[in-house]
Enzyme design. Structure first.
Site, PDB file in Angstrom:
ATOM      1  N   GLY A 293       0.815  -1.218   0.000  1.00 11.04           N
ATOM      2  CA  GLY A 293       0.000   0.000   0.000  1.00 11.04           C
ATOM      3  C   GLY A 293       0.846   1.264   0.000  1.00 11.04           C
ATOM      4  O   GLY A 293       1.944   1.278   0.570  1.00 11.04           O
ATOM      5  N   CYS A 412      11.140   4.947   3.737  1.00 11.27           N
ATOM      6  CA  CYS A 412      11.164   6.378   3.444  1.00 11.27           C
ATOM      7  C   CYS A 412      11.614   7.139   4.685  1.00 11.27           C
ATOM      8  O   CYS A 412      10.899   7.990   5.217  1.00 11.27           O
ATOM      9  CB  CYS A 412       9.791   6.863   2.976  1.00 11.27           C
TER      10      CYS A 412
END
Length: 479
Positions: A293, A412
């Site tokens: 996702g 990230c």
């Protein structure tokens, strides 16, 4: 009439003037309140507010300039909130924590207009006071007026020199105030980046810049030539990337509307491309995206897999995010499957896949350009909560791949506790069995990209590469 009689004559009170409602600033205030009260993200809150404003009829209807100003007020205020809070604190006679949060939001919006935009000072103060009258009441509007008039006496550089401690006395606190990052974030980014003052200042400044919108032309479904036009530029590093010029609208591009192209940061593209390009002996038929996702990397991987006749399994724990993955993959030219499953308790058999991407949940410190409020929301202790999950997902990824297969561990965040430390702990068996795997140098798999460090892993940076601060480690299972 005598002077004495004039003194006895009561003055006629001025008629009450209703405050002027400014739909742009009211919308910006509502967005900031949602971020503060509900822990919402501005990039999720703002679009529906703008859409609703555009649909209104009459004097409150938005045009493009109104939307641009509202967006700048929200994101600009959130990016510089720490600096503005320090300036406001210097202008009041009580601790900042004793000021009601809605009042602080109005003051921060006003400070940004005064110090971070070209709006004339008198207009910035006047508009902010009118906003305060509408959303706070006349009494607190007087407080807002007094504070903003003090702020308006100097420019941003002068205020920063006044409220930031000297660099030579407390470097991290100086940078925290000047560049509007929490001190612990400055410290963590500096540790990950290494080097002296220039590098960390460049990084913190890049975090406060408005990021470009980058598109990806999904292989076999769209081309970069199709996406290039008056409002677009070629990507810097990814062969599938196209950058939108300022003011460009992704939804105006046919390929984006049809799902053949999408919005995806170039760093995210590079991670997927490096995994797909890693050398592999033997079969190359089954790929896994274990934390798929919302679907950007899965859509790119699915298109690349289809070109080779491979099948992608995209797994996402949260059902609503799994639906986003399905939407991103819809129309993929090759076979794929999307499932809702927990990557730490996987339904697949060990050794089932040839390539596995595990882009793990993290603090998000690598995307502060896009989610500036995250810097104020995160706490150092949050990393302790992510740590077991990150290690567990990497261990399961190495179990999921066959001997000789490749695992990409991505996040990230540039925080060392979420990047190299996680990989080293799993390889050395800290907190679990040692992984039978070896490093694969990821740097040659990002051709043309400079400043990739000493390897074998790769850390991308906003100030060096114009991307989010994506991290990638590639590992080959050896036994």
């Amino acid at each position: 009439m005598s002077e004495q009689a004039q003194r006895r004559t009561p003055r006629t009170p001025k008629p009450y003037r209703r405050p002027k409602k400014d739909p742009v600033r009211i919308l910006a205030f509502e967005a900031l309140r949602a971020v503060d009260e509900r822990d919402a993200y501005a990039n999720l809150v703002l679009p529906p507010l703008l859409k609703k404003a555009r649909e209104k009829e009459g004097p409150e209807k938005f045009d493009g300039r109104d939307a641009a100003l509202a967006t700048e007020l929200v994101y600009g205020t959130l990016r510089r909130q720490g600096t503005y809070d320090a300036i406001v604190a210097a202008c009041i006679d009580r601790p900042l924590r004793e000021v009601d949060p809605p009042v602080l939001d109005v003051l921060a919006l006003g400070a940004h207009q005064l110090l971070g935009t070209r709006i004339p000072s008198h207009a910035a103060v006047s508009a902010s006071v009118e906003l305060a009258r509408v959303v706070l009441g006349d009494g607190r509007a007087k407080f807002v007026n007094a504070v903003l008039r003090k702020i308006a006496q100097d420019d941003l550089d002068t205020w920063v020199q006044r409220v930031a401690p000297p660099y030579d006395k407390d470097a991290e606190d100086h940078l925290a105030v000047v560049h509007s990052h929490p001190r612990w974030v400055v410290s963590a980014l500096w540790d990950a980046l290494g080097g002296g003052r220039a590098g960390i200042e460049d990084l913190l400044e890049a975090d406060n810049e408005r990021p470009e919108v980058t598109l990806v032309a999904r292989p076999g479904r769209a081309t970069t030539d199709e996406l290039l036009g008056e409002d677009t530029l070629p990507g810097r590093w990814s062969p599938y990337a196209v950058r939108l010029a300022e003011g460009g609208e992704p939804g105006a591009i046919e390929a984006v509307r049809e799902g053949r192209a999408g919005v995806q940061d170039e760093g995210s593209q590079l991670v997927a491309l490096a995994l797909a390009a890693a050398p592999l002996e033997g079969r190359d038929e089954r790929w896994l995206d274990g934390c798929a996702g919302p679907g950007g990397k899965a859509a790119l991987l699915g298109a690349l897999a289809a070109e080779r006749g491979a099948v992608l399994l995209a797994s996402e724990k949260q059902p609503h995010r799994a639906r986003l993955v399905e939407r991103a993959l819809a129309g993929n030219p090759g076979p794929y499957q999307v499932i809702a499953a927990d990557g730490t308790r996987p339904p697949w058999r060990p050794g089932s896949f040839d390539r596995v991407l595990m882009d793990v949940p993290c603090s998000g410190l690598g995307a502060l350009r896009r989610r500036p409020e995250a810097r104020w929301r995160r706490r150092p202790e949050d990393l302790d909560g992510f740590a077991p999950l990150q290690r567990g997902l990497l261990r399961e990824a190495l179990q999921a791949v066959r001997v000789g297969g490749i695992v990409g561990y991505a996040t990230c965040s540039p925080h060392l506790a979420e990047t190299r430390v996680v990989v080293e702990d799993v390889l050395k068996g800290r907190g679990g069995p040692a992984a039978e795997a070896e490093w694969v140098d990821a740097r040659p798999l990002m051709p043309g990209v400079p400043a990739l460090g000493d390897g074998p892993d790769v850390q991308l940076w906003p100030h060096l590469h114009g991307t989010d601060a994506m991290y990638l480690a590639l590992l080959r299972r050896t036994a």
